[in-house]
Design a protein around this motif. Structure first.
Motif, short mmCIF file in Angstrom:
data_model
loop_
_atom_site.label_atom_id
_atom_site.label_comp_id
_atom_site.label_asym_id
_atom_site.label_seq_id
_atom_site.Cartn_x
_atom_site.Cartn_y
_atom_site.Cartn_z
N THR A 116 0.84 -1.20 0.00
CA THR A 116 0.00 0.00 0.00
C THR A 116 0.88 1.25 0.00
O THR A 116 2.08 1.18 0.28
N ARG A 117 0.25 2.37 -0.26
CA ARG A 117 0.99 3.63 -0.19
C ARG A 117 1.46 3.91 1.24
O ARG A 117 2.54 4.46 1.44
N LEU A 118 0.68 3.53 2.21
CA LEU A 118 1.08 3.75 3.60
C LEU A 118 2.36 2.99 3.93
O LEU A 118 3.24 3.51 4.62
N ASP A 119 2.46 1.74 3.44
CA ASP A 119 3.69 0.98 3.65
C ASP A 119 4.87 1.68 3.00
O ASP A 119 5.97 1.74 3.57
N PHE A 120 4.65 2.20 1.80
CA PHE A 120 5.71 2.93 1.11
C PHE A 120 6.14 4.17 1.89
O PHE A 120 7.34 4.43 2.06
N LEU A 121 5.17 4.93 2.40
CA LEU A 121 5.48 6.17 3.11
C LEU A 121 6.23 5.91 4.41
O LEU A 121 7.07 6.71 4.83
N ARG A 122 5.95 4.78 5.04
CA ARG A 122 6.70 4.42 6.25
C ARG A 122 8.17 4.14 5.91
O ARG A 122 9.07 4.48 6.66
N ALA A 123 8.37 3.48 4.77
CA ALA A 123 9.73 3.11 4.37
C ALA A 123 10.48 4.27 3.73
O ALA A 123 11.70 4.40 3.90
#
Length: 286
Positions: A116-123
């Motif tokens: 998800t985009r949220l996973d990307f933003l965390r990384a």
């Protein structure tokens, strides 16, 4: 101690700024004649050799360096190296083996995938992703990654450091954004108002830009069925998300690709962005 670039230039006896820029102009004449005469100045060149840089060179410099050293990525060229320059020679079979290993996994130039985009933003938070960027290109719907998760002050700092930012929004006054509201199950006007507010946020920042500000913030809108959210940094990294039926953008898988100079997702989606940008309409300063 110096960079890999320094050692490779020593191999070719191009370690002086005048010798390097002669080679630079030869390649520029073949790749893009507009770049002839725009090689690095003396101080900049010796920072390249020592590694005393905070980010990779401008994209045009990177293009010439990749042509000069096709077996090396730009990032590799600026790694520290203290060994024998002759030890850096890459045999053709080694390059072929590396390509074979990459093709074996069928990843093209994709270096990361997030559910998800949220996973990307965390990384990869935008505060790190944009921090030293020289160019930032974005298209999608409301461009929340820049407008909602990056402060006005930080955007202005980028512009004052010379960054060129191009933002292409789904037109809040168009038909396609209303169709997307229906597709995602929103009340009429929700995405329209969010996108318009984000555009106004950037317009507010743009009004603070002076004639002396070296960077620029360009805003356009488009009215087409929405397919992708694309972010490109420094003509090197491309972050791409498809828009899924019924799902919000934050729920979409996210792909990160890096420009390798070969065919891959980077080339595909950088081309998509440029075509969309060319067809977009200017958003005048209000």
């Amino acid at each position: 101690m110096g960079t890999v670039l320094k050692a490779l230039l020593q191999q070719r006896h191009l370690q002086t700024v005048s010798a390097f820029n002669r080679e630079y102009d030869k390649l520029a004449h073949r790749i893009d004649p507009a770049l002839v005469g725009f090689g690095p100045k003396k101080a900049q060149f010796y920072r390249w050799l020592s590694g005393e840089i905070s980010s990779l060179p401008y994209p045009d410099h990177c293009r010439i360096l990749q042509a000069m050293f096709p077996n090396w990525s730009t990032a590799e060229l600026f790694q520290q190296y203290s060994g024998n320059p002759e030890d850096l020679i890459r045999e053709p079979h080694a390059v072929a083996h590396a390509a074979k290993q990459q093709n074996k996994h069928n990843l093209a130039d994709v270096e990361a995938v997030y559910a998800t985009r949220l996973d990307f933003l965390r990384a990869m938070p935008p505060q790190e992703l944009f921090k030293t960027a020289r160019t930032v290109d974005l298209t999608g719907l409301s461009l929340n990654m820049l407008c909602q998760q990056y402060s006005d002050t930080d955007i202005l700092r980028l512009l004052e450091n010379g960054t060129v930012i191009r933002c292409l929004f789904l037109d809040p006054a168009g038909e396609s954004i209303r169709a997307r509201e229906v597709e995602e199950g929103h009340a009429p006007g929700l995405l329209t108002n969010l996108t318009d507010a984000n555009i106004q946020t950037l317009e507010r920042v743009r009004r603070r830009v002076t004639a002396q500000t070296p960077g620029s913030l360009l805003i356009r809108v488009y009215d087409q069925p929405i397919r992708f959210n694309i972010t490109i940094i420094d003509s090197t990294i491309c972050v791409m998300q498809p828009y899924l039926p019924t799902s919000r953008g934050v729920e979409s898988p996210t792909f990160v690709s890096r420009n390798s100079g070969a065919a891959g997702l980077y080339g595909t989606f950088s081309g998509v962005f440029e075509a969309m940008w060319s067809g977009g309409n200017e958003r005048a300063i209000e």
